[in-house]
Design a protein around this motif. Structure first.
Motif, PDB file in Angstrom:
ATOM      1  N   PHE A  80       0.813  -1.218   0.000  1.00  0.00           N
ATOM      2  CA  PHE A  80       0.000   0.000   0.000  1.00  0.00           C
ATOM      3  C   PHE A  80       0.847   1.269   0.000  1.00  0.00           C
ATOM      4  CE2 PHE A  80      -2.455  -3.332   2.156  1.00  0.00           C
ATOM      5  CZ  PHE A  80      -3.490  -3.471   1.247  1.00  0.00           C
ATOM      6  N   GLY A  81       2.009   1.228  -0.651  1.00  0.00           N
ATOM      7  CA  GLY A  81       2.866   2.409  -0.754  1.00  0.00           C
ATOM      8  C   GLY A  81       3.648   2.723   0.513  1.00  0.00           C
ATOM      9  N   VAL A  82       3.688   1.779   1.462  1.00  0.00           N
ATOM     10  CA  VAL A  82       4.383   2.001   2.733  1.00  0.00           C
ATOM     11  C   VAL A  82       5.748   1.311   2.699  1.00  0.00           C
ATOM     12  CG1 VAL A  82       4.330   1.573   5.231  1.00  0.00           C
ATOM     13  CG2 VAL A  82       2.246   2.228   4.029  1.00  0.00           C
ATOM     14  N   LYS A  83       6.768   2.045   3.130  1.00  0.00           N
ATOM     15  CA  LYS A  83       8.124   1.506   3.228  1.00  0.00           C
ATOM     16  C   LYS A  83       8.717   1.929   4.563  1.00  0.00           C
ATOM     17  CE  LYS A  83       9.656   1.430  -1.576  1.00  0.00           C
ATOM     18  NZ  LYS A  83      10.677   1.910  -2.515  1.00  0.00           N
ATOM     19  N   TYR A  84       9.615   1.087   5.066  1.00  0.00           N
ATOM     20  CA  TYR A  84      10.395   1.384   6.258  1.00  0.00           C
ATOM     21  C   TYR A  84      11.845   1.448   5.816  1.00  0.00           C
ATOM     22  CZ  TYR A  84       6.095   0.155   8.571  1.00  0.00           C
ATOM     23  OH  TYR A  84       4.781   0.110   8.970  1.00  0.00           O
ATOM     24  N   LEU A  85      12.512   2.564   6.098  1.00  0.00           N
ATOM     25  CA  LEU A  85      13.867   2.783   5.599  1.00  0.00           C
ATOM     26  C   LEU A  85      14.872   2.983   6.714  1.00  0.00           C
ATOM     27  CD1 LEU A  85      11.795   4.607   3.500  1.00  0.00           C
ATOM     28  CD2 LEU A  85      13.865   4.238   2.202  1.00  0.00           C
ATOM     29  N   TYR A  86      16.085   2.511   6.459  1.00  0.00           N
ATOM     30  CA  TYR A  86      17.244   2.704   7.326  1.00  0.00           C
ATOM     31  C   TYR A  86      18.355   3.239   6.427  1.00  0.00           C
ATOM     32  CZ  TYR A  86      21.485   1.497   9.914  1.00  0.00           C
ATOM     33  OH  TYR A  86      22.702   1.536  10.542  1.00  0.00           O
ATOM     34  N   HIS A  87      19.024   4.300   6.882  1.00  0.00           N
ATOM     35  CA  HIS A  87      20.101   4.889   6.071  1.00  0.00           C
ATOM     36  C   HIS A  87      21.214   5.372   6.996  1.00  0.00           C
ATOM     37  CE1 HIS A  87      21.122   7.892   2.586  1.00  0.00           C
ATOM     38  NE2 HIS A  87      21.998   6.915   2.681  1.00  0.00           N
ATOM     39  N   HIS A  88      22.412   4.869   6.755  1.00  0.00           N
ATOM     40  CA  HIS A  88      23.617   5.276   7.486  1.00  0.00           C
ATOM     41  C   HIS A  88      24.490   6.003   6.471  1.00  0.00           C
ATOM     42  CE1 HIS A  88      27.479   3.937   9.804  1.00  0.00           C
ATOM     43  NE2 HIS A  88      27.205   5.200   9.991  1.00  0.00           N
ATOM     44  N   PHE A  89      24.866   7.255   6.782  1.00  0.00           N
ATOM     45  CA  PHE A  89      25.582   8.064   5.810  1.00  0.00           C
ATOM     46  C   PHE A  89      26.473   9.103   6.491  1.00  0.00           C
ATOM     47  CE2 PHE A  89      21.400   9.817   6.600  1.00  0.00           C
ATOM     48  CZ  PHE A  89      21.627  11.160   6.832  1.00  0.00           C
ATOM     49  N   TYR A  90      27.333   9.716   5.678  1.00  0.00           N
ATOM     50  CA  TYR A  90      28.201  10.795   6.144  1.00  0.00           C
ATOM     51  C   TYR A  90      27.754  12.122   5.554  1.00  0.00           C
ATOM     52  CZ  TYR A  90      31.857   7.482   7.686  1.00  0.00           C
ATOM     53  OH  TYR A  90      32.573   6.486   8.317  1.00  0.00           O
ATOM     54  N   LEU A  91      27.828  13.152   6.390  1.00  0.00           N
ATOM     55  CA  LEU A  91      27.681  14.532   5.954  1.00  0.00           C
ATOM     56  C   LEU A  91      29.040  15.190   6.150  1.00  0.00           C
ATOM     57  CD1 LEU A  91      24.328  15.505   7.716  1.00  0.00           C
ATOM     58  CD2 LEU A  91      24.647  14.868   5.313  1.00  0.00           C
ATOM     59  N   LYS A  92      29.400  16.091   5.248  1.00  0.00           N
ATOM     60  CA  LYS A  92      30.690  16.766   5.351  1.00  0.00           C
ATOM     61  C   LYS A  92      30.451  18.268   5.441  1.00  0.00           C
ATOM     62  CE  LYS A  92      35.350  16.806   3.614  1.00  0.00           C
ATOM     63  NZ  LYS A  92      36.365  16.103   2.853  1.00  0.00           N
ATOM     64  N   PRO A  93      31.172  18.949   6.361  1.00  0.00           N
ATOM     65  CA  PRO A  93      31.000  20.396   6.473  1.00  0.00           C
ATOM     66  C   PRO A  93      31.586  21.117   5.253  1.00  0.00           C
ATOM     67  CG  PRO A  93      32.738  19.635   7.947  1.00  0.00           C
ATOM     68  CD  PRO A  93      32.137  18.427   7.318  1.00  0.00           C
ATOM     69  N   THR A  94      30.976  22.244   4.937  1.00  0.00           N
ATOM     70  CA  THR A  94      31.464  23.079   3.833  1.00  0.00           C
ATOM     71  C   THR A  94      31.926  24.416   4.405  1.00  0.00           C
ATOM     72  OG1 THR A  94      29.367  24.195   3.371  1.00  0.00           O
ATOM     73  CG2 THR A  94      29.722  22.044   2.313  1.00  0.00           C
ATOM     74  N   THR A  95      32.456  25.249   3.546  1.00  0.00           N
ATOM     75  CA  THR A  95      32.900  26.580   3.972  1.00  0.00           C
ATOM     76  C   THR A  95      31.748  27.571   4.032  1.00  0.00           C
ATOM     77  OG1 THR A  95      33.432  27.164   1.688  1.00  0.00           O
ATOM     78  CG2 THR A  95      35.220  26.248   3.030  1.00  0.00           C
ATOM     79  N   CYS A  96      30.589  27.209   3.538  1.00  0.00           N
ATOM     80  CA  CYS A  96      29.432  28.110   3.540  1.00  0.00           C
ATOM     81  C   CYS A  96      28.797  28.173   4.921  1.00  0.00           C
ATOM     82  CB  CYS A  96      28.390  27.646   2.535  1.00  0.00           C
ATOM     83  SG  CYS A  96      28.912  27.822   0.831  1.00  0.00           S
TER      84      CYS A  96
END
Length: 165
Positions: free
Chosen positions: A67-83
């Protein structure tokens, strides 16, 4: 001969980098909304002064429950910028990454229906500077996402892996 080969290699590198996509743009929309949620939460902290940009996925998994339902898991990196914090997404392409600050290690797990995050169960977001991440925190993250029991008899969210990136 060697100069010609070097020229060919350099030309190939330029063409390859010109065609390179932003890793965020390569994510499926269901994973983008989780990254956006983490960025929103990160930007709400007063101690954060710089804009962060998605760097790469470490692990992704999802369970489709119908019925269009999903359960998600996401492990990721964010990196700082100069902005500075608050920079709009249209301007982030001009924000070079900072190499003097650690990566942000993030985990999100959430339920979507029709490609929108549902409020129940409450989405889980945990981001911390990579050097400060402990084994206990990693265990707590995994346990929290596993506890998000979705359907009786359904496999756990972390049991189905779509691979890295």
């Amino acid at each position: 001969m060697a100069a010609g080969l070097l020229l060919l290699v350099c030309a190939g590198a330029v063409l390859f980098s010109a065609g390179a996509q932003d890793p965020y743009d390569e994510l499926a929309d269901n994973y983008k909304i989780g990254v956006d949620l983490a960025l929103e939460q990160l930007n709400s902290h007063t101690g954060v002064h710089h804009h962060f940009h998605f760097l790469r996925s470490l692990e992704k998994s999802d369970i489709e429950s119908g019925f269009g339902v999903k359960y998600l898991y996401h492990h990721f990196y964010l990196k700082p910028t100069t902005c500075p914090k608050g920079t709009t997404e249209s301007n982030t392409q001009r924000c070079p990454f900072r190499n003097d600050r650690p990566l942000m290690d993030c985990v999100v797990c959430y339920k979507t229906a029709d490609d929108r995050i549902e409020s129940s169960p409450k989405p889980y977001v945990h981001c911390i500077q990579k050097p400060r991440l402990t084994k206990e925190m990693t265990t707590t993250r995994m346990e929290h996402c596993k506890k998000m029991s979705y359907n009786s008899g359904a496999p756990t969210l972390l049991a189905v892996s779509t691979g890295k990136n």
